[in-house]
Design an enzyme around this catalytic site. Structure first.
Site, mmCIF file in Angstrom:
data_model
loop_
_atom_site.group_PDB
_atom_site.id
_atom_site.type_symbol
_atom_site.label_atom_id
_atom_site.label_comp_id
_atom_site.label_asym_id
_atom_site.label_seq_id
_atom_site.Cartn_x
_atom_site.Cartn_y
_atom_site.Cartn_z
ATOM 1 N N LYS A 182 0.825 -1.210 0.000
ATOM 2 C CA LYS A 182 0.000 0.000 0.000
ATOM 3 C C LYS A 182 0.865 1.267 0.000
ATOM 4 O O LYS A 182 2.069 1.201 0.196
ATOM 5 C CB LYS A 182 -0.916 0.003 1.232
ATOM 6 C CG LYS A 182 -1.913 -1.144 1.250
ATOM 7 C CD LYS A 182 -2.882 -1.024 0.101
ATOM 8 C CE LYS A 182 -4.043 -2.000 0.121
ATOM 9 N NZ LYS A 182 -3.719 -3.408 0.239
HETATM 10 C C1 LIG Z 1 -10.028 -2.904 -1.514
HETATM 11 C C2 LIG Z 1 -9.398 -3.673 -0.399
HETATM 12 N N1 LIG Z 1 -10.131 -3.961 0.693
HETATM 13 C C3 LIG Z 1 -9.614 -4.648 1.719
HETATM 14 C C4 LIG Z 1 -8.308 -5.079 1.714
HETATM 15 C C5 LIG Z 1 -7.802 -5.901 2.863
HETATM 16 O O1 LIG Z 1 -6.736 -5.324 3.517
HETATM 17 P P1 LIG Z 1 -5.696 -6.245 4.346
HETATM 18 O O2 LIG Z 1 -4.883 -6.993 3.349
HETATM 19 O O3 LIG Z 1 -4.909 -5.244 5.137
HETATM 20 O O4 LIG Z 1 -6.475 -7.142 5.208
HETATM 21 C C6 LIG Z 1 -7.502 -4.790 0.613
HETATM 22 C C7 LIG Z 1 -6.101 -5.243 0.604
HETATM 23 O O5 LIG Z 1 -5.422 -5.344 -0.350
HETATM 24 C C8 LIG Z 1 -8.053 -4.081 -0.486
HETATM 25 O O6 LIG Z 1 -7.342 -3.810 -1.587
#
Ligand SMILES: Cc1ncc(COP(=O)(O)O)c(C=O)c1O
Length: 377
Positions: A182
């Site tokens: 990110k």
């Molecule tokens: C649109 C979206 N929502 C939720 C997430 C979930 O985040 P995490 O990987 O920190 O759990 C991501 C992660 O890539 C994402 O791109």
């Protein structure tokens, strides 16, 4: 040959020092770093309550649960996104309803969202895909008229703005993710922004095993989770968040260099890089194989780039086609022609803050020669 990764975290020596210095204290969880990280997030987002958690997925789960969404409820989500968006709905026994996207922005199409609303719909999860803000005016209007909760998934879009306001400040709840690919990272981590202070209070307790601030350690007033974010992660998050503007500028520059190199290839469509009413927080650089070119070029590109040491990847593989969703999709068929068509033609190129122009040239030159070999130029 040097390999070029798809993404790479950008961690400074000062950030390493900030994390290390936490380890010299007695406070490794629920300490001053958490408070500061949340205060900084809140300050950047029109002073909405901010709650840091262990991942973007945890943030989504808490959002769905705190809004008391459960069995027999429906939540509208895109399929052209990361699987956690639909999983968070399933965790609470509710049903995700997949809606198709706008082929230009890859964000959900508001008109199709409105058409998908039923008497069981409780919420809309609007994702700012790849860092491009969705049509928030339209989504806020739909949510208000139909009395639905609006959850903004800004996991890919921290720092993006819509009509000058930061994404994450339009919905009832917004979520962010700080995984290493990110714009800013805490290793693993995430956060929620919550408009209603009472709801924020409850989510804070749910993050910490259902304990409220005045409760003692073994008092749990409701079902909670361990979705806490460590002090080490918070220290990294604070330092990264403080330089978000410069990170966004670095990423916009990489996107612009790619655009300059790739725009001449007619077989490829570059992502839209400018909107009059919103600013992009570049998460990934996703190109699309043009309609007239063979679909097979996408997978060929991924394979041949890998042979040259250049990582790339299909972004996204639609959720409703995932093996984990096979039974669900059989029981709840979705009609998503744009998602299906777009997902076959998109590919993410290497993209990170410190990407050099030499690396961007290498990727672009490799794409040119692969397209030439495939007679697609
Ligand atoms: C649109 C979206 N929502 C939720 C997430 C979930 O985040 P995490 O990987 O920190 O759990 C991501 C992660 O890539 C994402 O791109």
């Amino acid at each position: 040959m040097n390999s070029i990764p798809l993404s790479a975290p950008d961690i400074t020596e000062a950030e390493i020092e900030a994390v290390t210095s936490v380890l010299r204290t007695n406070s490794l969880s629920l300490g001053p770093g958490l408070e500061e990280f949340e205060a900084l997030l809140s300050e950047r987002h029109r002073h909405t309550s901010a709650i840091a958690v262990s991942s973007g997925t945890a943030a989504l789960h808490l959002a769905i649960r705190a809004l008391n969404i459960g069995p027999h409820d429906e939540v509208i989500v895109p399929s052209f996104t990361f699987i956690a968006v639909a999983n968070a709905v399933l965790y609470e026994g509710a049903a995700p309803v997949f809606v198709d996207i706008d082929p230009a922005t890859f964000n959900m199409n508001p008109a199709l969202v409105e058409a998908a609303i039923t008497s069981r719909t409780r919420a809309i999860v609007v994702v700012h895909t790849f860092g491009v803000p969705a049509e928030l005016d339209a989504f806020c209007d739909i949510a208000q008229r139909h009395q639905l909760y609006l959850i903004e998934d800004a996991c890919e879009a921290i720092g993006a703005t819509y009509h000058g306001h930061p994404v994450g400040t339009f919905g009832d709840i917004a979520v962010f993710g700080f995984y290493p690919n990110k714009q800013i990272t805490t290793g693993e981590g995430g956060a929620l922004l919550v408009r209603d202070p009472q709801l924020a209070h409850r989510i804070r307790a749910m993050r910490n095993q259902g304990r409220y601030p005045t409760d003692d350690w073994f008092q749990h007033r409701e079902l909670g989770f361990n979705y806490r974010l460590s002090e080490m992660a918070c220290a990294l998050g604070i330092a990264q968040l403080k330089r978000l503007e410069s990170v966004l500028a670095l990423r916009a520059n990489v996107a612009s260099l790619y655009h300059q190199r790739l725009a001449e290839f007619s077989a490829i469509q570059c992502p839209i890089s400018h909107f009059a009413d919103r600013s992009i927080s570049w998460f990934v650089y996703v190109i699309r194989i043009a309609e007239y070119a063979s679909v097979g070029i996408r997978d060929c590109l991924v394979k041949r780039l890998a042979e040259r040491g250049i990582a790339s990847g299909r972004y996204f593989a639609p959720i409703h086609h995932q093996p984990a969703f096979e039974a669900f999709s059989q029981a709840h068929p979705s009609h998503l022609p744009i998602t299906e068509a777009v997902a076959q033609r998109t590919v993410a190129l290497p993209f990170f803050n410190r990407m050099t122009s030499i690396q961007i040239d290498s990727v672009s030159d490799a794409i040119r020669s692969i397209l030439q070999e495939e007679n697609a130029l």
